[in-house]
Write a protein that holds these residues in place. Sequence first.
Motif, PDB file in Angstrom:
ATOM      1  N   ILE A  86       0.872  -1.170   0.000  1.00  0.00           N
ATOM      2  CA  ILE A  86       0.000   0.000   0.000  1.00  0.00           C
ATOM      3  C   ILE A  86       0.908   1.218   0.000  1.00  0.00           C
ATOM      4  CG2 ILE A  86      -1.791   1.262   1.240  1.00  0.00           C
ATOM      5  CD1 ILE A  86      -2.580  -1.504   2.468  1.00  0.00           C
ATOM      6  N   ILE A  87       0.813   2.023  -1.054  1.00  0.00           N
ATOM      7  CA  ILE A  87       1.698   3.165  -1.228  1.00  0.00           C
ATOM      8  C   ILE A  87       0.923   4.441  -0.938  1.00  0.00           C
ATOM      9  CG2 ILE A  87       3.183   4.401  -2.848  1.00  0.00           C
ATOM     10  CD1 ILE A  87       3.441   1.631  -4.302  1.00  0.00           C
ATOM     11  N   VAL A  88       1.463   5.219   0.007  1.00  0.00           N
ATOM     12  CA  VAL A  88       0.766   6.400   0.508  1.00  0.00           C
ATOM     13  C   VAL A  88       1.711   7.602   0.471  1.00  0.00           C
ATOM     14  CG1 VAL A  88      -0.586   7.319   2.419  1.00  0.00           C
ATOM     15  CG2 VAL A  88      -0.421   4.842   2.117  1.00  0.00           C
ATOM     16  N   PRO A  89       1.604   8.465  -0.557  1.00  0.00           N
ATOM     17  CA  PRO A  89       2.438   9.670  -0.556  1.00  0.00           C
ATOM     18  C   PRO A  89       1.948  10.646   0.511  1.00  0.00           C
ATOM     19  CG  PRO A  89       1.045   9.605  -2.516  1.00  0.00           C
ATOM     20  CD  PRO A  89       0.762   8.359  -1.730  1.00  0.00           C
ATOM     21  N   PHE A 125       4.740   4.630   3.385  1.00  0.00           N
ATOM     22  CA  PHE A 125       4.516   6.072   3.370  1.00  0.00           C
ATOM     23  C   PHE A 125       5.697   6.704   2.636  1.00  0.00           C
ATOM     24  CE2 PHE A 125       2.018   4.744   7.034  1.00  0.00           C
ATOM     25  CZ  PHE A 125       0.890   5.540   6.946  1.00  0.00           C
ATOM     26  N   VAL A 126       5.419   7.540   1.657  1.00  0.00           N
ATOM     27  CA  VAL A 126       6.478   8.211   0.908  1.00  0.00           C
ATOM     28  C   VAL A 126       6.458   9.684   1.290  1.00  0.00           C
ATOM     29  CG1 VAL A 126       7.486   8.689  -1.347  1.00  0.00           C
ATOM     30  CG2 VAL A 126       6.204   6.560  -0.989  1.00  0.00           C
ATOM     31  N   ASP A 127       7.496  10.098   2.003  1.00  0.00           N
ATOM     32  CA  ASP A 127       7.644  11.485   2.442  1.00  0.00           C
ATOM     33  C   ASP A 127       8.067  12.333   1.242  1.00  0.00           C
ATOM     34  OD1 ASP A 127       8.418  13.932   3.539  1.00  0.00           O
ATOM     35  OD2 ASP A 127      10.232  13.114   4.470  1.00  0.00           O
ATOM     36  N   ASP A 128       7.162  13.170   0.777  1.00  0.00           N
ATOM     37  CA  ASP A 128       7.417  14.030  -0.376  1.00  0.00           C
ATOM     38  C   ASP A 128       7.887  15.411   0.079  1.00  0.00           C
ATOM     39  OD1 ASP A 128       7.541  14.815  -3.036  1.00  0.00           O
ATOM     40  OD2 ASP A 128       5.398  15.286  -3.160  1.00  0.00           O
ATOM     41  N   GLY A 129       8.882  15.429   0.961  1.00  0.00           N
ATOM     42  CA  GLY A 129       9.453  16.691   1.421  1.00  0.00           C
ATOM     43  C   GLY A 129       8.678  17.363   2.537  1.00  0.00           C
ATOM     44  N   LYS A 163       6.556   1.162   6.505  1.00  0.00           N
ATOM     45  CA  LYS A 163       7.856   1.571   5.977  1.00  0.00           C
ATOM     46  C   LYS A 163       7.783   3.048   5.625  1.00  0.00           C
ATOM     47  CE  LYS A 163       8.859  -2.983   4.159  1.00  0.00           C
ATOM     48  NZ  LYS A 163       9.238  -3.780   3.000  1.00  0.00           N
ATOM     49  N   LEU A 164       8.929   3.685   5.641  1.00  0.00           N
ATOM     50  CA  LEU A 164       9.006   5.100   5.290  1.00  0.00           C
ATOM     51  C   LEU A 164      10.080   5.282   4.239  1.00  0.00           C
ATOM     52  CD1 LEU A 164       8.266   8.108   5.743  1.00  0.00           C
ATOM     53  CD2 LEU A 164      10.019   8.136   7.534  1.00  0.00           C
ATOM     54  N   LEU A 165       9.702   5.886   3.143  1.00  0.00           N
ATOM     55  CA  LEU A 165      10.626   6.247   2.076  1.00  0.00           C
ATOM     56  C   LEU A 165      10.663   7.762   2.029  1.00  0.00           C
ATOM     57  CD1 LEU A 165      12.360   5.413  -0.373  1.00  0.00           C
ATOM     58  CD2 LEU A 165      10.244   5.341  -1.717  1.00  0.00           C
ATOM     59  N   ARG A 166      11.857   8.341   2.151  1.00  0.00           N
ATOM     60  CA  ARG A 166      11.969   9.798   2.208  1.00  0.00           C
ATOM     61  C   ARG A 166      12.611  10.337   0.942  1.00  0.00           C
ATOM     62  NH1 ARG A 166      13.838  12.183   7.751  1.00  0.00           N
ATOM     63  NH2 ARG A 166      12.650  13.887   6.858  1.00  0.00           N
ATOM     64  N   LEU A 167      11.929  11.286   0.306  1.00  0.00           N
ATOM     65  CA  LEU A 167      12.492  11.981  -0.841  1.00  0.00           C
ATOM     66  C   LEU A 167      13.247  13.207  -0.336  1.00  0.00           C
ATOM     67  CD1 LEU A 167       9.482  11.781  -3.337  1.00  0.00           C
ATOM     68  CD2 LEU A 167      11.339  10.150  -2.986  1.00  0.00           C
ATOM     69  N   SER A 168      14.228  13.653  -1.085  1.00  0.00           N
ATOM     70  CA  SER A 168      15.092  14.748  -0.630  1.00  0.00           C
ATOM     71  C   SER A 168      14.375  16.093  -0.580  1.00  0.00           C
ATOM     72  CB  SER A 168      16.331  14.853  -1.521  1.00  0.00           C
ATOM     73  OG  SER A 168      15.952  15.130  -2.863  1.00  0.00           O
ATOM     74  N   ARG A 169      13.297  16.222  -1.332  1.00  0.00           N
ATOM     75  CA  ARG A 169      12.509  17.464  -1.339  1.00  0.00           C
ATOM     76  C   ARG A 169      11.140  17.145  -1.900  1.00  0.00           C
ATOM     77  NH1 ARG A 169      11.865  19.664  -6.358  1.00  0.00           N
ATOM     78  NH2 ARG A 169      13.280  18.997  -7.994  1.00  0.00           N
ATOM     79  N   ASN A 170      10.287  18.151  -2.023  1.00  0.00           N
ATOM     80  CA  ASN A 170       8.954  17.960  -2.579  1.00  0.00           C
ATOM     81  C   ASN A 170       9.046  17.862  -4.104  1.00  0.00           C
ATOM     82  OD1 ASN A 170       6.320  19.651  -3.711  1.00  0.00           O
ATOM     83  ND2 ASN A 170       5.875  18.096  -2.192  1.00  0.00           N
ATOM     84  N   ALA A 222       6.322  10.833  -6.014  1.00  0.00           N
ATOM     85  CA  ALA A 222       6.301  10.052  -4.778  1.00  0.00           C
ATOM     86  C   ALA A 222       5.717   8.664  -5.030  1.00  0.00           C
ATOM     87  CB  ALA A 222       5.503  10.789  -3.701  1.00  0.00           C
ATOM     88  N   LEU A 223       4.661   8.593  -5.831  1.00  0.00           N
ATOM     89  CA  LEU A 223       4.086   7.294  -6.167  1.00  0.00           C
ATOM     90  C   LEU A 223       5.082   6.433  -6.934  1.00  0.00           C
ATOM     91  CD1 LEU A 223       0.430   8.237  -7.178  1.00  0.00           C
ATOM     92  CD2 LEU A 223       1.151   6.904  -5.192  1.00  0.00           C
ATOM     93  N   MET A 224       5.769   7.021  -7.896  1.00  0.00           N
ATOM     94  CA  MET A 224       6.755   6.257  -8.670  1.00  0.00           C
ATOM     95  C   MET A 224       7.862   5.726  -7.762  1.00  0.00           C
ATOM     96  SD  MET A 224       5.712   5.874 -11.684  1.00  0.00           S
ATOM     97  CE  MET A 224       7.178   5.078 -12.292  1.00  0.00           C
ATOM     98  N   ALA A 225       8.320   6.537  -6.829  1.00  0.00           N
ATOM     99  CA  ALA A 225       9.342   6.078  -5.874  1.00  0.00           C
ATOM    100  C   ALA A 225       8.787   4.923  -5.050  1.00  0.00           C
ATOM    101  CB  ALA A 225       9.767   7.231  -4.971  1.00  0.00           C
TER     102      ALA A 225
END
Length: 167
Positions: free
Chosen positions: A14-17, A48-52, A72-79, A85-88
Motif C-alpha cells: 500500500i503506497i501512501v504519498p 509512506f512516501v515522504d514528499d518533502g 515503511k518510510l521512504l523519504r524523498l530529498s525534497r517535494n 512520490a508514487l513512482m518512488a
Amino acid sequence: MEKTIKYNKSLVSIIVPIFNEEMNIKPFYNELTATISKISNMRWEIIFVDDGCTDRSVDKVMALREADQRVKLLRLSRNYGSHAALMAGFQYSNGDALVIMSVDLQDPPGLIREFVEKWHEGYHMVWGVRESREDPWGKKILAYGFYWLLRKTVFLNYPKGGMDYGI
C-alpha cells in the motif's frame, strides 16, 4: 458480523504519498489496519512516501513504524509532487499487488476488500472511479481535459471522472 476473506497471495504493498499530513496519518492508519486485518492469508506492507514534509508527518510515521513492522518510510530529498512520490513507492515496493491511496481518507480503505476480491478473480488492474468531484469548476474543467487527453493518447479505457485509488 463481517466475514474474513482468505487468500493465498503473499504480499500487497500500500503506497501512501504524504506531504505535511501529520493530522491525517494516525486516523488513516487506524482505518487502514482495521480493514486489512479482515483479509487473512495475505501479508501487507504500508509504504509512506515522504514528499518533502516540513511538519511532523515523518515523526508520526516513525512512531507507527516502531509499533508495526509492516510500516515503511521512504523519504524523498525534497517535494517532487505526488506522482513522483508514487513512482518512488512503486520502485521501493515488494508486493505482488500495489494499492495507491491518499492519506486524507478521500480514498476509503474499506474498498481494499473489493479490490482484492477483483484481483483474485483475475483482474490485473482494479480502479476506484470517482462518481463526482467536489472541486471548484476551474479544477473540474482542467481535470476533465487531462482525463480526456489520457483516454485519447495513453489509456483508452481510463475513467472519465478520473481514478485516484486502485490495485
